[in-house]
Design a protein around this motif. Structure first.
Motif, PDB file in Angstrom:
ATOM      1  N   ASP A 138     -29.197 -16.889 -28.236  1.00 45.06           N
ATOM      2  CA  ASP A 138     -27.720 -16.655 -28.525  1.00 45.06           C
ATOM      3  C   ASP A 138     -26.919 -16.045 -27.314  1.00 45.06           C
ATOM      4  O   ASP A 138     -26.393 -14.827 -27.213  1.00 45.06           O
ATOM      5  CB  ASP A 138     -27.513 -15.416 -29.747  1.00 45.06           C
ATOM      6  CG  ASP A 138     -26.358 -15.380 -30.409  1.00 45.06           C
ATOM      7  OD1 ASP A 138     -25.431 -16.166 -30.295  1.00 45.06           O
ATOM      8  OD2 ASP A 138     -26.045 -14.189 -31.182  1.00 45.06           O
ATOM      9  N   ILE A 139     -27.100 -16.636 -26.212  1.00 48.60           N
ATOM     10  CA  ILE A 139     -26.748 -16.272 -24.944  1.00 48.60           C
ATOM     11  C   ILE A 139     -25.224 -16.960 -24.918  1.00 48.60           C
ATOM     12  O   ILE A 139     -24.988 -18.016 -25.048  1.00 48.60           O
ATOM     13  CB  ILE A 139     -27.351 -16.688 -23.944  1.00 48.60           C
ATOM     14  CG1 ILE A 139     -28.737 -15.766 -23.903  1.00 48.60           C
ATOM     15  CG2 ILE A 139     -26.556 -16.267 -22.688  1.00 48.60           C
ATOM     16  CD1 ILE A 139     -29.909 -16.418 -22.894  1.00 48.60           C
ATOM     17  N   THR A 140     -24.316 -16.020 -24.463  1.00 44.32           N
ATOM     18  CA  THR A 140     -22.912 -16.548 -24.309  1.00 44.32           C
ATOM     19  C   THR A 140     -22.698 -16.531 -22.824  1.00 44.32           C
ATOM     20  O   THR A 140     -23.297 -15.753 -21.913  1.00 44.32           O
ATOM     21  CB  THR A 140     -21.772 -16.174 -24.986  1.00 44.32           C
ATOM     22  OG1 THR A 140     -21.976 -14.774 -24.633  1.00 44.32           O
ATOM     23  CG2 THR A 140     -22.174 -16.219 -26.605  1.00 44.32           C
ATOM     24  N   THR A 142     -29.756 -25.537 -24.744  1.00 38.81           N
ATOM     25  CA  THR A 142     -30.566 -25.336 -26.073  1.00 38.81           C
ATOM     26  C   THR A 142     -31.150 -23.920 -26.110  1.00 38.81           C
ATOM     27  O   THR A 142     -31.022 -23.238 -27.125  1.00 38.81           O
ATOM     28  CB  THR A 142     -31.571 -26.623 -26.184  1.00 38.81           C
ATOM     29  OG1 THR A 142     -31.008 -27.823 -26.274  1.00 38.81           O
ATOM     30  CG2 THR A 142     -32.364 -26.533 -27.578  1.00 38.81           C
ATOM     31  N   ILE A 143     -31.710 -23.628 -25.172  1.00 41.49           N
ATOM     32  CA  ILE A 143     -32.473 -22.278 -24.881  1.00 41.49           C
ATOM     33  C   ILE A 143     -31.359 -21.143 -25.041  1.00 41.49           C
ATOM     34  O   ILE A 143     -31.291 -20.063 -25.856  1.00 41.49           O
ATOM     35  CB  ILE A 143     -33.260 -22.168 -23.571  1.00 41.49           C
ATOM     36  CG1 ILE A 143     -34.459 -23.021 -23.708  1.00 41.49           C
ATOM     37  CG2 ILE A 143     -33.656 -20.674 -23.617  1.00 41.49           C
ATOM     38  CD1 ILE A 143     -35.132 -23.052 -22.442  1.00 41.49           C
ATOM     39  N   GLU A 151     -24.518 -13.089 -20.566  1.00 37.09           N
ATOM     40  CA  GLU A 151     -25.639 -13.856 -19.883  1.00 37.09           C
ATOM     41  C   GLU A 151     -26.425 -12.891 -19.185  1.00 37.09           C
ATOM     42  O   GLU A 151     -27.804 -12.524 -19.413  1.00 37.09           O
ATOM     43  CB  GLU A 151     -25.395 -15.193 -19.111  1.00 37.09           C
ATOM     44  CG  GLU A 151     -26.741 -15.723 -18.725  1.00 37.09           C
ATOM     45  CD  GLU A 151     -26.055 -16.753 -17.687  1.00 37.09           C
ATOM     46  OE1 GLU A 151     -26.653 -17.045 -16.595  1.00 37.09           O
ATOM     47  OE2 GLU A 151     -25.266 -17.814 -18.175  1.00 37.09           O
ATOM     48  N   SER A 152     -26.049 -12.379 -18.151  1.00 34.22           N
ATOM     49  CA  SER A 152     -26.783 -11.326 -17.132  1.00 34.22           C
ATOM     50  C   SER A 152     -27.230 -10.200 -17.889  1.00 34.22           C
ATOM     51  O   SER A 152     -28.290  -9.880 -17.849  1.00 34.22           O
ATOM     52  CB  SER A 152     -26.042 -10.998 -15.850  1.00 34.22           C
ATOM     53  OG  SER A 152     -24.772 -10.445 -16.377  1.00 34.22           O
ATOM     54  N   ALA A 153     -26.452  -9.502 -18.905  1.00 34.49           N
ATOM     55  CA  ALA A 153     -26.867  -8.245 -19.427  1.00 34.49           C
ATOM     56  C   ALA A 153     -28.103  -8.508 -20.388  1.00 34.49           C
ATOM     57  O   ALA A 153     -29.094  -7.843 -20.296  1.00 34.49           O
ATOM     58  CB  ALA A 153     -25.571  -7.743 -20.282  1.00 34.49           C
ATOM     59  N   VAL A 154     -27.744  -9.749 -21.014  1.00 35.27           N
ATOM     60  CA  VAL A 154     -29.142 -10.006 -21.917  1.00 35.27           C
ATOM     61  C   VAL A 154     -30.388 -10.216 -21.199  1.00 35.27           C
ATOM     62  O   VAL A 154     -31.618 -10.017 -21.411  1.00 35.27           O
ATOM     63  CB  VAL A 154     -28.719 -11.099 -23.088  1.00 35.27           C
ATOM     64  CG1 VAL A 154     -29.736 -11.567 -23.724  1.00 35.27           C
ATOM     65  CG2 VAL A 154     -27.627 -10.869 -23.860  1.00 35.27           C
TER      66      VAL A 154
END
Length: 200
Positions: A160-162, A154-155, A166-169
């Protein structure tokens, strides 16, 4: 024990949580319950008990991105990638049929997982050192694993994490970014999930 799950003698898992951690986990689980929605209405006393087994759910995918992550299509990607040679309309029809007969049960299970988290946290009272020990045994660790996974999905949808980014964001957000608290919650829940899996 501090902030991570550890194995208990005789099976199960335990974790020490302070008042803030308890409050955050409970709040997130309650929000998850609100997102998933209420359960099916109780059947009338004279209702056919088999009718509930064949009750149909929705056939359309949810429009909310978080719900779409929690209840994804069963067949194919939205653009048809990975299903070479299959008509996209056929995939859509298969997904709709699958959703009609499975989503109600899946929603009920996700509600049950989130409720188990809320109820187990409701019984915790931090002691003099500011922490309370939560002990999970029987089916509770599995309910917690399900709820932690659903909370992270959900988070991730809200941020808007795929999986690819994931790690970059997550690790490059400045402290003043309004998404930072949710990113921290996402990472914390991931740590809880990982240590709970390790204990089992």
């Amino acid at each position: 024990m501090g902030g991570t799950f550890e194995s208990m003698k005789g099976g199960g898992a335990a974790i020490a949580l302070d008042e803030i951690e308890i409050s955050i986990l409970r709040s997130l689980a309650v929000q998850l319950l609100e997102l998933i929605g209420p359960g099916a209405p109780e059947p009338a006393e004279d209702a056919d008990p088999l009718a509930a087994l064949f009750a149909e759910g929705p056939s359309e995918p949810p429009s909310d991105p978080a719900l779409a992550r929690l209840f994804p299509d069963a067949y194919g990607a939205p653009d048809g990638a990975g299903d070479e040679g299959v008509d996209p309309k056929e995939l859509e029809a298969r997904s709709a049929e699958f959703r009609r007969f499975t989503e109600n049960d899946l929603r009920a299970r996700k509600r049950e997982d989130a409720l188990a988290v809320v109820r187990s946290l409701d019984g915790l009272t931090p002691a003099g050192d500011g922490a309370a020990v939560l002990e999970l045994s029987g089916e509770l660790p599995l309910h917690w694993l399900g709820a932690l996974n659903d909370l992270r999905l959900t988070i991730a949808a809200r941020l808007d994490i795929t999986e690819d980014d994931e790690s970059a964001v997550l690790f490059r957000l400045p402290d003043e970014d309004p998404r930072k608290p949710m990113v921290m919650a996402y990472l914390w829940l991931g740590g809880l999930q990982e240590t709970l899996i390790e204990t089992l």
